[in-house]
Design an enzyme around this catalytic site. Structure first.
Site, PDB file in Angstrom:
ATOM      1  N   TYR A 110      15.223  30.825   1.817  1.00 11.94           N
ATOM      2  CA  TYR A 110      14.109  31.728   2.089  1.00 11.94           C
ATOM      3  C   TYR A 110      14.456  32.108   3.480  1.00 11.94           C
ATOM      4  CZ  TYR A 110      11.090  29.983  -1.869  1.00 11.94           C
ATOM      5  OH  TYR A 110      10.769  29.853  -3.030  1.00 11.94           O
ATOM      6  N   ARG A 163     -11.160  -1.151  14.626  1.00 13.93           N
ATOM      7  CA  ARG A 163     -10.917  -0.005  13.189  1.00 13.93           C
ATOM      8  C   ARG A 163     -11.738  -0.671  12.222  1.00 13.93           C
ATOM      9  NH1 ARG A 163      -5.150   0.769  10.481  1.00 13.93           N
ATOM     10  NH2 ARG A 163      -5.396  -1.274   9.972  1.00 13.93           N
ATOM     11  N   MET A 215      10.768  23.801  -1.505  1.00 17.93           N
ATOM     12  CA  MET A 215       9.850  22.694  -2.091  1.00 17.93           C
ATOM     13  C   MET A 215      10.694  21.907  -2.901  1.00 17.93           C
ATOM     14  SD  MET A 215       6.520  23.104  -4.385  1.00 17.93           S
ATOM     15  CE  MET A 215       5.501  24.194  -3.133  1.00 17.93           C
ATOM     16  N   LYS A 258       0.952  -1.268   0.162  1.00 14.82           N
ATOM     17  CA  LYS A 258       0.024   0.015  -0.074  1.00 14.82           C
ATOM     18  C   LYS A 258       0.947   1.130   0.035  1.00 14.82           C
ATOM     19  CE  LYS A 258      -0.425  -0.376   4.861  1.00 14.82           C
ATOM     20  NZ  LYS A 258      -1.197  -0.981   6.064  1.00 14.82           N
TER      21      LYS A 258
END
Ligand SMILES: *Cc1c(COP(=O)(O)O)cnc(C)c1O
Length: 376
Positions: free
Chosen positions: A247, A131, A294, A33
Site C-alpha cells: 500500500y 483501582r 492487515m 487473562k
C-alpha cells in the site's frame, strides 16, 4: 497445512513454572487473562492445572466461561471487581469472583441463594492503587460483613501499583497488606505479588499471581520466552527496477531483489507502520519492506526460497522478539503479547507437536489437551 501459526514451547513453560514456584515458596496462581497474554488460555489452564496449579485466574466472566466450555474443571478465580449483574453467570459457571463492593457481595449472596449454590469469593483489598478493592483500613469490617452474609471468603489479596518503578511505595503496600492479614487472622489464602513484585522483592504472603513471568516476558531474571510466530511464504518473486511494494508503494525496488509475501499482518498483532525484521529459514535477519497490511507482509530476501520455507516473524530474542516488537510500537510487552490473535497455536514439547488449536483457540480433535501422567 498451516501457513502462519504460533508455537508455544512447553519445555520453556515448564522451566518458567518451576523457577517461579521455587521463587514463590507458596501457591502460584497462573494469570491467564486476555487469552493468556496471547498464548492461549484454554490449553495453558488445562496444562498448568495438571502440573500442580491449584487454581488459575482470568479477568472476565466470559473468559472463565470459555475455560469451562473447553472442559476446564479446576478452580477459576476472576480478578477485577465483580459487577452485580455478573454474579449469576459467575455462579452458574462455578467461577470464584473477587469482591470489592458491597453491591456485588449482596448480588452474589442473593443469586446464590436463589440458585441453591454457596457463594464463594476472594476479597480484594486496595492498599494504594485505587483501582479495585476495599480500602485496607476498612478491609476487616468488610470481611466480617461478608462472612455474616454467608459468603465464604477463600482468599484475600491486593495488587501492586508500581512494582517496577517505586520500591518505597511497593513496601508500603506490602506493609498495609500485612496489617490486614494480622487483623483478619489465618484462614483465607493471602496472595499478593505479580511477576515484578515476586522477582524484584520476593514473596511476602502465602501466594503470588503471575502472568508475565510465566510467559518468560519478565526480563533479566533468567526466564525463557515461550512463544514464536512462524509463517511460510505464499509467494516468492523477483522485483523489477522501480517496482513499488505494498500500500502506498513505500518501498521502491532497486531491481533484482527477491521478495517473499508472508500471510501475517496487523490483524494478527504485528504493529503497522514500523520497520521490522523477520528471520529467514537460515536464521538471517531480513527486513519487512513496504507497509504492513492487515493480513500480509513483504520481506526482502537474500535469494530465492521455496514455498515450504519457514520464517520466524516473532522469535525469542533480539530484533524479532516480543520485546523488540513492543518497543517498535512504543508500548510495553504486555500490550504486544495481548495483541496477538487469529493465529492457530501449536504446543511443542521436546521439539514435537504435543497439542494444537485452531485459529479460534479450540482444540483440534484427536490431540491431547493435557499431559498424561508425568509424560513430559
Ligand atoms: C494481570 C494481573 C496479575 C499478573 O500480573 P503480571 O505482571 O503479568 O505478573 C496479577 N494480579 C492482578 C490483579 C492482575 O490484574
Amino acid at each position: 497445512m498451516r501457513t502462519a501459526w504460533l508455537e508455544i514451547d512447553l519445555d520453556a513453560l515448564e522451566y518458567n513454572w518451576r523457577l517461579i514456584q521455587t521463587k514463590a515458596q507458596g501457591e502460584v496462581i497462573p494469570v491467564l487473562k486476555a487469552d493468556a497474554y496471547g498464548h492461549g488460555a484454554l490449553f495453558l489452564a488445562r496444562y498448568l492445572l495438571a502440573r500442580g496449579a491449584r487454581r488459575v485466574a482470568v479477568a472476565r466472566v466470559s473468559e472463565g466461561r470459555a475455560l469451562r466450555q473447553g472442559g476446564v474443571e479446576g478452580e477459576v478465580l476472576l480478578l477485577g471487581s465483580l459487577h452485580p449483574l455478573e454474579a449469576e453467570e459467575a455462579l452458574r459457571w462455578g467461577l470464584v469472583p473477587s469482591l470489592s463492593t458491597w453491591e456485588a457481595a449482596l448480588a452474589l449472596s442473593q443469586r446464590a441463594r436463589a440458585l441453591g449454590l454457596s457463594p464463594r469469593a476472594h476479597l480484594e483489598v486496595d492498599t494504594g492503587m485505587h483501582r479495585t478493592g476495599v480500602d485496607w483500613r476498612e478491609a476487616a469490617a468488610f470481611y466480617h460483613r461478608l462472612r455474616e452474609l454467608g459468603v465464604r471468603v477463600e482468599g484475600v489479596y491486593t495488587h501492586l501499583a508500581s512494582a517496577e518503578e517505586d520500591p518505597a511505595f511497593t513496601e508500603l503496600q506490602r506493609r498495609r497488606f500485612a496489617e490486614v492479614r494480622r487483623a483478619l487472622g489465618e484462614g483465607p489464602l493471602y496472595h499478593l505479588e505479580n511477576s515484578a513484585g515476586l522477582f524484584l522483592y520476593g514473596p511476602s504472603a502465602q501466594g503470588v499471581r503471575v502472568g508475565l513471568a510465566l510467559y518468560g516476558l519478565f526480563p533479566g531474571v533468567g526466564l525463557r520466552p515461550i512463544l514464536r510466530l512462524k509463517a511460510r511464504p505464499t509467494l516468492v518473486k523477483r522485483l523489477e527496477r522501480e517496482a513499488r511494494v505494498g500500500y502506498g508503494g513505500e518501498y521502491v525496488a532497486k531491481g533484482g531483489e527477491w521478495l517473499a509475501t508472508l500471510p501475517v499482518g496487523y490483524a494478527d498483532g504485528l504493529p503497522r507502520g514500523q520497520a521490522r525484521w523477520v528471520r529467514g529459514p537460515d536464521g538471517a535477519l531480513l527486513p519487512i519492506v513496504g507497509r504492513i497490511s492487515m493480513d500480509q507482509i513483504a520481506v526482502r530476501l537474500e535469494g530465492p526460497v521455496g514455498l515450504e520455507a519457514v520464517f520466524e516473524v516473532i522469535g525469542k530474542e533480539g530484533k524479532t522478539s516480543l520485546f523488540a516488537l513492543a518497543e517498535a510500537r512504543g508500548t510495553i510487552v504486555y500490550e504486544a503479547a495481548t495483541s496477538l490473535k487469529r493465529l492457530p497455536r501449536l504446543y511443542l514439547a521436546q521439539g514435537r507437536v504435543y497439542a494444537e488449536e485452531d485459529a479460534g483457540g479450540a482444540p483440534l480433535p484427536g490431540l491431547p489437551l493435557a499431559p498424561e501422567g508425568d509424560g513430559l
